[in-house]
Design an enzyme around this catalytic site. Structure first.
Site, short mmCIF file in Angstrom:
data_model
loop_
_atom_site.label_atom_id
_atom_site.label_comp_id
_atom_site.label_asym_id
_atom_site.label_seq_id
_atom_site.Cartn_x
_atom_site.Cartn_y
_atom_site.Cartn_z
N LYS A 160 0.86 -1.18 0.00
CA LYS A 160 0.00 0.00 0.00
C LYS A 160 0.90 1.24 0.00
O LYS A 160 1.96 1.24 0.63
CB LYS A 160 -0.87 -0.03 1.26
CG LYS A 160 -1.94 1.04 1.36
CD LYS A 160 -2.78 0.82 2.62
CE LYS A 160 -3.89 1.84 2.77
NZ LYS A 160 -4.69 1.59 3.98
N SER A 170 -9.52 1.41 2.99
CA SER A 170 -8.65 2.18 2.11
C SER A 170 -7.59 1.36 1.41
O SER A 170 -6.99 1.83 0.45
CB SER A 170 -7.97 3.30 2.91
OG SER A 170 -7.11 2.75 3.89
N SER A 175 -9.50 -0.86 7.32
CA SER A 175 -8.94 -0.62 5.98
C SER A 175 -8.23 -1.81 5.37
O SER A 175 -7.90 -1.78 4.19
CB SER A 175 -8.00 0.58 6.00
OG SER A 175 -8.75 1.77 5.91
#
Lengths: 522, 477
Positions: free
Chosen positions: A107, A182, A206
């Site tokens: 990420k 996310s 997330s």
């Protein structure tokens, strides 16, 4: 035949048997990315498989990062002694080499020395950190090969990856739908077979929510289990790095590598790092499983509810003792979270002022003007919304009513779990109230968007470990089952999830476009 | 109308640690701009602070030395503000749970001891430095100082005069230097002072409106800045005016205070607990260990010097100005017959030498043993006080033992009765006028004869013996 759904042990075995090579695995991933990512759009940055990059990420060599921050050996001189005697960072058991030669992706809020790290924000466009996150350094030291950096909601604020400043990522199961967020890029990349595993971050769900939406396994470790050094902070007291994988066993392997005390993170716990695969015995007879009524409110879709209830019934059949538990303060979790997280974010994101790095607005008249133009232009709407909420909640005259009150409720939520865990070993719930929604469906309605995290947020507030595993499809879309464990008891948590996963036979869940290929080996 | 002045001080002290409070950068003054920085103190994305154990230990030691109660459990908070001197846009400080509270410092004023309360001592990080261009068209940012460990010492509003304020500052400096907490150099900014000052009609309990004065960067300026502000407020109040709550800057050049900002511009710092740092939990053993590191402090030393050595209070306070000086004196005093002679030599010739050469006592080329030896040689009559002054200078220059220097230069006093008598005889014969005068009752004439005698012996004659001998010889003629 090996592909990125095969699982880490199978890939490792393939390498050991000489049936494939690290370079070949990397190339396979790059092929899949070339094939799939025009549609999925999970990657923000691709990294070449060159030894220099790997070396830098391992923290070696003169350009590996700032002196004193290059290697584990350079532990903080004179670190406060009242928190001494941590586990040696490389004191891991049973998994040496498990990840060697295997590609992974990150990420884009996890720092990588020499590789652009943007948090999918305009304000960090082009930002190349001089330091590498501890979790990444440990993967690199274990021989992992970084494929690239993954899309996300800007600064990890969002539940759909639509808040990326670059572009939205799409759900590999249905490109018209969101992958969740996310860590949407991480979940989508793994689900689409472009990477065998990825690291994401989980502040209010997330990792778990996108894992559920994309049909992969997502693990949020106990707060303090994995170093946050190098994770760009959103809400410091809630953030935690964790893996997204195709199986519980893979999640255990990755966690093994990234867990452990870090002298560079004062909140990383000085607890022993157990063998996380130890609990993967397949036996849960006598395990006490709690079901909290509060997680089955009317907001939960019937299809999701049905799948989760089937899963609970299966767990009971496998020998678990299922009982109801009560988490009465759950209904305050969302509002508590939306005070604490923005409050911390308002402070954490204040450093993006255009002075030292990242985006700087042009044509400012003076310092204050430069600050305000830079931040107005550099941050997206959701980030600004949360900075405003957080600034307000911390303001003189409002602090007691908002931030302080939220901290008090947070204690009550934590206490709910303490009491529940006196009677049960793990708690199960839906990971999300619904399956993946359509792009654009909720962007204009932040409150509905926030409801996505209603089952995951209490876990972060309490600092507990939790994992989402696929529990089947509802109308063609994956449903996630969440297991919540006791503080630092990932072993039991993973053990329970593993038994379910095996018995249910859902993992690895392959999207339609990635059918299992049979035939001769690679 | 008579006014009473009320002053409270906020003193910032940089701790003398090897590294910064939350990272491994060197804590040193005077390096080239932005060379003592790393991702942590620069606030790069994703970095985290880790508390430096040495900074904590020095902070606790300081709090204990200032007679504070130390919290077994305290925490850090974030103080949020936007300014280029703060790369994170917040300062890690302590808000409502400081490491130390309810302490005091005693100062000697007007011949008595006055106790000034210390409200709190807390740990925090320093900010960077901005160097503004003379034309005001740009500012250069130097972040070397970011993350240097600080303690802030907040006094109670117990100070009543600018002089007391200066004395309090000096005492705080002295205590912290004794404890090796900080070098406390105001000129380098390792000791800084902000003051709150207000006036109220004599006898009134309620405080008047205060102003805060910053930028008083020397002890002299602390006193002068406060004197100026005291006068300004008194004149305003006497004229029926009001004091507005403001932050002012002392301008040394123009010798006045200048408005920085008024109350309406005050920041809302949005303090909240620092989530990146665990609470600071201290065991009783830890606190006891820090207490054990505190040496005898200046007030105790002063008291002991008076009691143990019978020194005048003035001598005691001069000799305890620094720990090293006090220890030097202690060492000399232990080796000589009369401690007052040690005090005289240190306060006189030795301090004068330090002043001339700009040295610190630690750098001096003469051990306490050597000074004690010199004093011993005076006491036993080997050399005169006058010769001793020369010898002292030579010891300081060459580092040799006084005994050796006296030997080498043949400076030993002539105390041989027969030898002196022969010289005296010559002097008496050569100066009949002086002998006459002395016989006529002019006591001074004896001095002239003794002077001649010293000249003949190049100052080596034992003066007491010479005095007695010449008087006797003239009388016996």
């Amino acid at each position: 035949m090996l592909d990125m759904y095969s699982g880490l042990r199978a890939l490792r075995a393939g390498l050991d048997a000489g049936r494939t090579s690290p370079g070949e695995l990397f190339a396979m991933c790059r092929n899949e990315i070339a094939r799939r990512d025009d549609g999925v759009k999970a990657f923000l940055t691709l990294v070449d498989d060159d030894p220099e990059t790997q070396r830098r990420l391992r923290g070696e060599g003169p350009d590996a990062g700032y002196a004193g921050y290059a290697a584990d050996g350079a532990a903080r001189e004179g670190e406060a002694e009242f928190a001494s005697d941590g586990t040696a960072p490389d004191g891991r058991s049973g998994s040496a080499g498990a990840l060697a030669g295997i590609p992974y992706a990150l990420k884009d809020n996890i720092c990588t020395a020499g590789i652009v790290t943007t948090c999918a924000s305009r304000i960090l466009a082009g930002y190349t950190p001089p330091h590498t996150a501890t979790a990444v350094r440990r993967l690199a030291q274990a021989g992992g090969r970084l494929l690239g950096k993954l899309n996300m909601d800007e600064f990890a604020m969002g539940s759909s990856t639509e808040n990326s400043a670059r572009f939205p990522t799409r759900n590999p199961w249905d490109l018209e739908r969101v992958p969740g967020g996310s860590s949407g890029g991480a979940a989508a990349a793994v689900a689409a077979g472009m990477a065998p595993y990825a690291l994401g971050s989980d502040t209010g769900g997330s990792i778990r929510q996108p894992a559920a939406y994309c049909g992969v396994v997502g693990l949020k470790p106990t707060y303090g289990r994995v170093s946050r050094f190098g994770l760009v902070a959103f809400a410091s007291s809630l953030d935690q790095i964790g893996p997204l994988t195709h199986s519980v066993a893979d999640a255990a392997l990755v966690l093994q590598q990234i867990a452990g005390h870090d002298p560079r993170d004062g909140t990383s716990a000085r607890v022993e790092t157990p063998d996380f695969s130890r609990g993967l015995t397949g036996d849960i007879s006598g395990l006490r499983i709690g079901v909290a009524r509060e997680y089955f409110s009317e907001g939960v879709d019937d299809g999701v509810r049905r799948k989760v209830e089937e899963a609970i019934a299966l767990l009971a059949k496998l020998g678990a003792r299922v009982r109801e538990v009560s988490l009465p303060h759950t209904r305050y979790a969302l509002s508590t979270y939306y005070l604490i997280a923005p409050a911390e974010a308002s402070s954490n994101l204040a450093r993006y002022d255009g002075v030292r790095y990242g985006y700087r607005a042009k044509d400012a008249d003076n310092l204050v003007d430069m600050y305000s133009k830079t931040r107005s232009e550099g941050f997206g709407a959701e980030v600004k919304r949360r900075i405003l909420i957080g600034t307000y909640a911390l303001s003189s005259g409002y602090y007691d009513a908002y931030y302080k009150r939220a901290q008090q409720v947070r204690t009550l939520i934590r206490r709910d779990f303490d009491e529940a865990f006196a009677d049960v070993d793990v708690i199960v719930s839906p990971t999300t109230p619904t399956t993946a929604f359509r792009l654009g469906e909720k962007v204009d309605d932040p409150l509905t968007m926030y409801m996505n995290d209603v089952c995951t947020i209490p876990v972060n507030l309490a600092g507990l470990p939790a994992i989402s595993v696929p529990c089947g499809l509802d109308r063609g879309l994956p449903v996630g089952l969440q297991f919540i464990g006791r503080m630092f008891d990932e072993v039991t948590l993973l053990g329970a999830a593993y038994v379910y996963e095996r018995a249910a036979g859902h993992s690895p869940l392959r999207p339609r476009f990635a059918p299992e290929v049979t035939g001769h080996g690679v | 109308m008579a006014f009473e002045t009320v002053i409270g001080l906020e003193v910032h002290v940089e701790l003398g640690t090897k590294t910064k409070i939350f990272c491994n950068c060197a804590n040193e003054f005077g390096a080239a701009p932005n060379t003592r920085v790393c991702p942590v103190c620069l606030g790069s994305p994703g970095v985290l602070p880790v508390l430096n154990a040495e900074a904590l230990a020095l902070g606790i030691r300081a709090a204990l030395a200032l007679n504070c109660e130390v919290r077994a459990s305290s925490k850090f908070d974030r103080k949020n503000y936007f300014y280029p001197d703060s790369p994170k846009a917040y300062q890690i400080s302590q808000y409502d749970e400081p490491i130390g509270e309810r302490g005091y410092v005693e100062i000697v004023v007007g011949g008595g001891v006055k106790r000034i309360g210390v409200t709190r001592v807390h740990l925090e990080e320093d900010a960077g430095k901005l160097n503004h261009s003379p034309l005001g068209d740009y500012s250069l940012v130097d972040l070397n100082r970011v993350g240097v460990p600080l303690i802030e010492i907040v006094s109670e509003p117990d100070i009543r005069t600018p002089e007391e304020a200066r004395l309090y500052m000096e005492e705080v400096r002295s205590i912290l230097r004794y404890c090796n907490v900080s070098d406390c150099r105001m000129e380098e900014g390792s000791l800084r002072c902000d003051a709150n000052i207000s006036l109220r009609p004599a006898g009134q309990r309620a405080f008047g409106t205060k102003t805060e004065i910053k930028n008083m960067n020397s002890f002299r300026n602390v006193q002068r800045g406060l004197e100026y502000e005291q006068r300004r407020q008194a004149e305003a109040l006497a004229a029926g005016g009001e004091i507005r709550q403001q932050t002012l800057r002392w301008d040394e050049a123009s010798e006045r205070t200048i408005l920085m900002r008024s109350k309406e511009d005050a920041h809302d710092y949005r303090y909240f607990p620092e989530p990146d740092l665990a609470r600071v939990e201290l065991s009783a053993e830890y606190i006891a260990a820090r207490r054990a590191e505190i040496p005898e402090l200046p007030a105790d030393k002063r008291e002991r010097f008076v009691r143990q050595y019978g020194l005048p209070a003035y001598d005691a306070s001069v000799l305890t100005a620094s720990r090293a000086l006090a220890e030097y004196f202690d060492a000399v005093a232990a080796l000589v017959r009369d401690a007052k002679s040690a005090s005289n030599w240190i306060m006189g010739d030795l301090l004068a030498h330090l002043k001339v050469t700009g040295q610190e006592i630690e750098q001096v080329n003469m051990t306490p043993q050597q000074l004690a030896q010199l004093i011993g040689l005076i006491d036993d009559g080997t050399i005169s006080t006058r010769i001793a002054k020369t010898v002292l200078r030579d010891v300081l220059e060459q580092g040799k033992d006084p005994r050796v220097l006296i030997e080498e230069q043949g400076l030993a006093q002539i105390s041989d009765e027969a030898a002196l008598r022969a010289i005296a005889q010559r002097v008496i014969e050569a100066n009949p006028k002086s002998v006459e005068d002395y016989r006529a009752g002019k006591e001074k004439a004896l001095g002239a004869l003794v002077g001649q005698m010293m000249k003949e012996t190049k100052g080596k004659a034992n003066p007491q013996m010479v005095n007695r001998m010449i008087a006797d010889m003239i009388a016996g003629d």
